[in-house]
Scaffold this active site. Sequence first.
Site, mmCIF file in Angstrom:
data_model
loop_
_atom_site.group_PDB
_atom_site.id
_atom_site.type_symbol
_atom_site.label_atom_id
_atom_site.label_comp_id
_atom_site.label_asym_id
_atom_site.label_seq_id
_atom_site.Cartn_x
_atom_site.Cartn_y
_atom_site.Cartn_z
ATOM 1 N N GLN A 186 32.541 0.120 -12.395
ATOM 2 C CA GLN A 186 33.643 0.737 -12.229
ATOM 3 C C GLN A 186 34.833 0.354 -13.157
ATOM 4 O O GLN A 186 35.473 0.921 -13.626
ATOM 5 C CB GLN A 186 34.299 0.288 -10.996
ATOM 6 C CG GLN A 186 35.575 0.939 -10.102
ATOM 7 C CD GLN A 186 35.158 2.390 -9.998
ATOM 8 O OE1 GLN A 186 34.163 3.105 -9.942
ATOM 9 N NE2 GLN A 186 36.355 3.299 -10.249
ATOM 10 N N GLU B 6 0.892 -1.245 0.115
ATOM 11 C CA GLU B 6 -0.184 0.026 0.026
ATOM 12 C C GLU B 6 0.723 1.418 0.054
ATOM 13 O O GLU B 6 2.172 1.213 0.251
ATOM 14 C CB GLU B 6 -0.897 -0.094 1.176
ATOM 15 C CG GLU B 6 -1.877 -1.242 1.261
ATOM 16 C CD GLU B 6 -2.884 -1.335 2.399
ATOM 17 O OE1 GLU B 6 -3.670 -2.239 2.255
ATOM 18 O OE2 GLU B 6 -2.763 -0.481 3.208
ATOM 19 N N PRO B 7 0.406 2.454 -0.311
ATOM 20 C CA PRO B 7 1.162 3.740 -0.316
ATOM 21 C C PRO B 7 1.827 3.891 0.727
ATOM 22 O O PRO B 7 3.195 4.269 0.889
ATOM 23 C CB PRO B 7 -0.050 4.615 -0.577
ATOM 24 C CG PRO B 7 -0.872 4.135 -1.435
ATOM 25 C CD PRO B 7 -1.078 2.649 -0.785
ATOM 26 N N GLU C 203 9.212 -7.962 -2.661
ATOM 27 C CA GLU C 203 9.404 -9.508 -1.979
ATOM 28 C C GLU C 203 9.749 -9.398 -0.644
ATOM 29 O O GLU C 203 10.246 -10.283 -0.105
ATOM 30 C CB GLU C 203 9.748 -10.498 -2.842
ATOM 31 C CG GLU C 203 9.111 -11.801 -2.687
ATOM 32 C CD GLU C 203 7.957 -12.079 -3.782
ATOM 33 O OE1 GLU C 203 7.467 -13.059 -3.542
ATOM 34 O OE2 GLU C 203 7.897 -11.390 -4.584
ATOM 35 N N GLY D 257 34.324 2.199 -16.538
ATOM 36 C CA GLY D 257 34.706 3.671 -16.432
ATOM 37 C C GLY D 257 33.530 4.579 -16.957
ATOM 38 O O GLY D 257 32.455 4.275 -16.864
ATOM 39 N N GLY D 258 34.153 5.446 -17.744
ATOM 40 C CA GLY D 258 32.993 6.503 -18.183
ATOM 41 C C GLY D 258 31.957 5.918 -19.180
ATOM 42 O O GLY D 258 30.668 6.297 -18.996
ATOM 43 N N ARG E 98 39.201 -4.225 -23.728
ATOM 44 C CA ARG E 98 39.351 -2.841 -23.542
ATOM 45 C C ARG E 98 41.062 -2.554 -23.361
ATOM 46 O O ARG E 98 41.481 -3.234 -22.324
ATOM 47 C CB ARG E 98 38.632 -2.154 -22.558
ATOM 48 C CG ARG E 98 38.969 -0.665 -22.157
ATOM 49 C CD ARG E 98 38.722 0.171 -23.199
ATOM 50 N NE ARG E 98 39.048 1.536 -22.666
ATOM 51 C CZ ARG E 98 39.062 2.702 -23.369
ATOM 52 N NH1 ARG E 98 38.599 2.640 -24.756
ATOM 53 N NH2 ARG E 98 39.030 3.844 -22.925
#
Length: 383
Positions: free
Chosen positions: A341, A130-131, A368, A344-345, A273
């Site tokens: 991480q 519920e809210p 849950e 990187g960018g 990379r």
Amino acid sequence: MELLDDSIVPEHARDVKAEAREFAREHIEPNAQEYFQAGEYPEEILEAGQEANLVAQDIPEEWGGRGLDLAQLLAITEEFYRADAGIALTLQLASFGCEITYEHGTDEQCEEYIRPVAEGEQRSGLAVSEPETGSDLAGMQTTAEKDGDEYVINGEKYWIGNGVEADWITLYARTGDDEDNRYGNHSMFIVPTDADGYEAEHIPEKMAMRASKQAHIEFDDCRIPAENLIGSEGDGFLLLAEFFNHGRVAVAGHGLGIAAAAIEEAWSFTHDREEFGRTISDFQAVQHGLADMLLEFESARTLVWRAQEKVATGDNAGYWAAMAKTKATETAVDVSEQGMQFHGGRSILDERRIARAFRDARIPVIYEGANEIQRNLIYGQAP
């Protein structure tokens, strides 16, 4: 790299795992990024999953399903969630809550509501949160009051998967107010979504699992037949607690799938990379980071599959379900963050799979039953 091998999976669950992997590679993976960015409900993929008999197939054969057990469901789950968590959640939510009816409902209820879901003609949902109330099952305030041969429902539900798309939902509502029996005040009901007084709207866009849709539901003197009560009045808390033991093993599978995706993506990226004239994976710090990711993943997966056995046999099920859900979902958070991480960018680009895994991993630690609640259960039920 192949992390979700079937050597740990019971032999009877390996065929359906292979089916799920093939389906994920054909239907989920190629469309995952598109649906994530668009935030659209994957209608065509859901229909394909129904046709492949990989949706709602925990439903017993007598009601039109395959009667898949918990091990088979977990095998499907980790494959689907590795491909994409948002689409996978939509596939699983198509029958969410059905177990409560086919385990505790009447034959008439199963024929009218469960069979159409198994046959792909209808969708279900489960309305609990519920809210202002999430994990406190005994504190839910939506009411269902008996009025002759009907129940009248008033209140709100929030974060409800398929609240808009479902043909009917399983509702958890207050039917009593006994302060001395806090866990006997709620009951379960089947509520058709076309009932007068049922209004649902989608919750605005989420940061993750965007191919799955959740809703805010309002009940305003919503009337349903008294025969839509599942089991007996006051049974709701116990029925839901039993249901969540199975559900938390499934959510542990969510964590495993997301973690596998993050590790596989990080492994591929670091081996391709180049920096400073060599691949990133040549740096010992990166190798140690990848080793730690694998250590955490394999530890989590071993625990989850052991917990699946314990829950299936009813051996301190609440304890093992909470352990599995907590460990697997937090592993997904940790390894996806490390994967970010390493990227990187590039990690912050929407088009990157690691970015999607990082976002998605934040969700299962909450639903849950938030992991803080799971730790309460682990401590309280420790053998």
